[in-house]
Motif scaffolding. Sequence first.
Motif, PDB file in Angstrom:
ATOM      1  N   ALA A 157       0.813  -1.219   0.000  1.00  0.00           N
ATOM      2  CA  ALA A 157       0.000   0.000   0.000  1.00  0.00           C
ATOM      3  C   ALA A 157       0.845   1.266   0.000  1.00  0.00           C
ATOM      4  O   ALA A 157       0.339   2.360  -0.266  1.00  0.00           O
ATOM      5  N   SER A 158       2.150   1.129   0.284  1.00  0.00           N
ATOM      6  CA  SER A 158       3.035   2.298   0.238  1.00  0.00           C
ATOM      7  C   SER A 158       3.267   2.757  -1.194  1.00  0.00           C
ATOM      8  O   SER A 158       3.601   3.914  -1.442  1.00  0.00           O
ATOM      9  N   HIS A 159       3.154   1.824  -2.135  1.00  0.00           N
ATOM     10  CA  HIS A 159       3.374   2.093  -3.563  1.00  0.00           C
ATOM     11  C   HIS A 159       4.758   2.705  -3.810  1.00  0.00           C
ATOM     12  O   HIS A 159       4.936   3.536  -4.708  1.00  0.00           O
ATOM     13  N   ASN A 160       5.723   2.266  -3.012  1.00  0.00           N
ATOM     14  CA  ASN A 160       7.117   2.672  -3.203  1.00  0.00           C
ATOM     15  C   ASN A 160       7.912   1.401  -3.483  1.00  0.00           C
ATOM     16  O   ASN A 160       8.154   0.610  -2.576  1.00  0.00           O
ATOM     17  N   ARG A 161       8.317   1.211  -4.721  1.00  0.00           N
ATOM     18  CA  ARG A 161       8.932  -0.044  -5.141  1.00  0.00           C
ATOM     19  C   ARG A 161      10.220  -0.337  -4.378  1.00  0.00           C
ATOM     20  O   ARG A 161      10.488  -1.487  -4.005  1.00  0.00           O
ATOM     21  N   VAL A 162      11.026   0.674  -4.120  1.00  0.00           N
ATOM     22  CA  VAL A 162      12.284   0.461  -3.418  1.00  0.00           C
ATOM     23  C   VAL A 162      12.019   0.046  -1.973  1.00  0.00           C
ATOM     24  O   VAL A 162      12.638  -0.893  -1.450  1.00  0.00           O
ATOM     25  N   MET A 163      11.087   0.734  -1.307  1.00  0.00           N
ATOM     26  CA  MET A 163      10.765   0.389   0.078  1.00  0.00           C
ATOM     27  C   MET A 163      10.155  -1.012   0.174  1.00  0.00           C
ATOM     28  O   MET A 163      10.416  -1.752   1.120  1.00  0.00           O
ATOM     29  N   ILE A 164       9.329  -1.376  -0.803  1.00  0.00           N
ATOM     30  CA  ILE A 164       8.743  -2.718  -0.825  1.00  0.00           C
ATOM     31  C   ILE A 164       9.850  -3.766  -0.945  1.00  0.00           C
ATOM     32  O   ILE A 164       9.841  -4.786  -0.249  1.00  0.00           O
ATOM     33  N   ASP A 165      10.821  -3.517  -1.820  1.00  0.00           N
ATOM     34  CA  ASP A 165      11.935  -4.453  -1.989  1.00  0.00           C
ATOM     35  C   ASP A 165      12.759  -4.551  -0.714  1.00  0.00           C
ATOM     36  O   ASP A 165      13.233  -5.636  -0.344  1.00  0.00           O
ATOM     37  N   LEU A 166      12.948  -3.427  -0.034  1.00  0.00           N
ATOM     38  CA  LEU A 166      13.676  -3.449   1.233  1.00  0.00           C
ATOM     39  C   LEU A 166      12.961  -4.324   2.251  1.00  0.00           C
ATOM     40  O   LEU A 166      13.579  -5.130   2.950  1.00  0.00           O
ATOM     41  N   TYR A 167      11.646  -4.157   2.328  1.00  0.00           N
ATOM     42  CA  TYR A 167      10.892  -4.978   3.275  1.00  0.00           C
ATOM     43  C   TYR A 167      10.953  -6.455   2.870  1.00  0.00           C
ATOM     44  O   TYR A 167      11.174  -7.329   3.710  1.00  0.00           O
ATOM     45  N   ASN A 168      10.753  -6.735   1.595  1.00  0.00           N
ATOM     46  CA  ASN A 168      10.780  -8.125   1.129  1.00  0.00           C
ATOM     47  C   ASN A 168      12.121  -8.790   1.404  1.00  0.00           C
ATOM     48  O   ASN A 168      12.193 -10.014   1.583  1.00  0.00           O
TER      49      ASN A 168
END
Length: 228
Positions: A157-168
Amino acid sequence: MEPIKRVNVGDNIVNQIKDLFLDGKLKAGDKLPPERELMEMFEVGRTSLREALAVLESQGLIVRSQKGTFISPSFNDVYSDSLIYQLYFSEVEWADLFEARRFIEKELAGLAAKRATPENLIQIKQTIGDMERAIEENNGTQYVSSNMQFHEKIAEASHNRVMIDLYNSITSLVLRAQTKAALVPGVMEESLDFHQNIYGAIAAQDSEKASALMEQHIESVHKFFEKS
């Protein structure tokens, strides 16, 4: 691209191509120039260039075919997977993991409060319902699974691809920590309360509150984890 001047020519070529991708000058699926043009751009010989391309290919960062050499469509995934393995097989201090989670997920929750779509909100709320049922059935395994989904849906839901990858990149470690913490009596109920409140803040588009609640939640889980 710049001429290669250092001794380790192959490594310099590899690093330049990686940097071009990370800077956005090359994108997944882009076709690289032919070998002769690359040799002229880098001012290197054919052997050095081919050695560098072989390294990039072995790392899954480029794909070579009869049609040419292309940046791999899964270039981002390669970086994410690489970090997962580094974390998983190194001597990770659990305190470091929770510190990283507070840093990453606090921002994700704040961004989600600003950017979540109606569909994102439905998905997050659904994971809370799944956690409620897991508690009713005293099903720790299902609770952990739904808990992981809750945090993953907030990341999306953040819609920030870099942040999503960091979390993943840390989810495999998060899962191990969640599984261990879930054994402590009371953790599921307290965690659920935090999840409900975090969802409420995101739905209300209260970015500051969502961030603060997420930080408090992760700190709370950390304390339970230390008891397990």
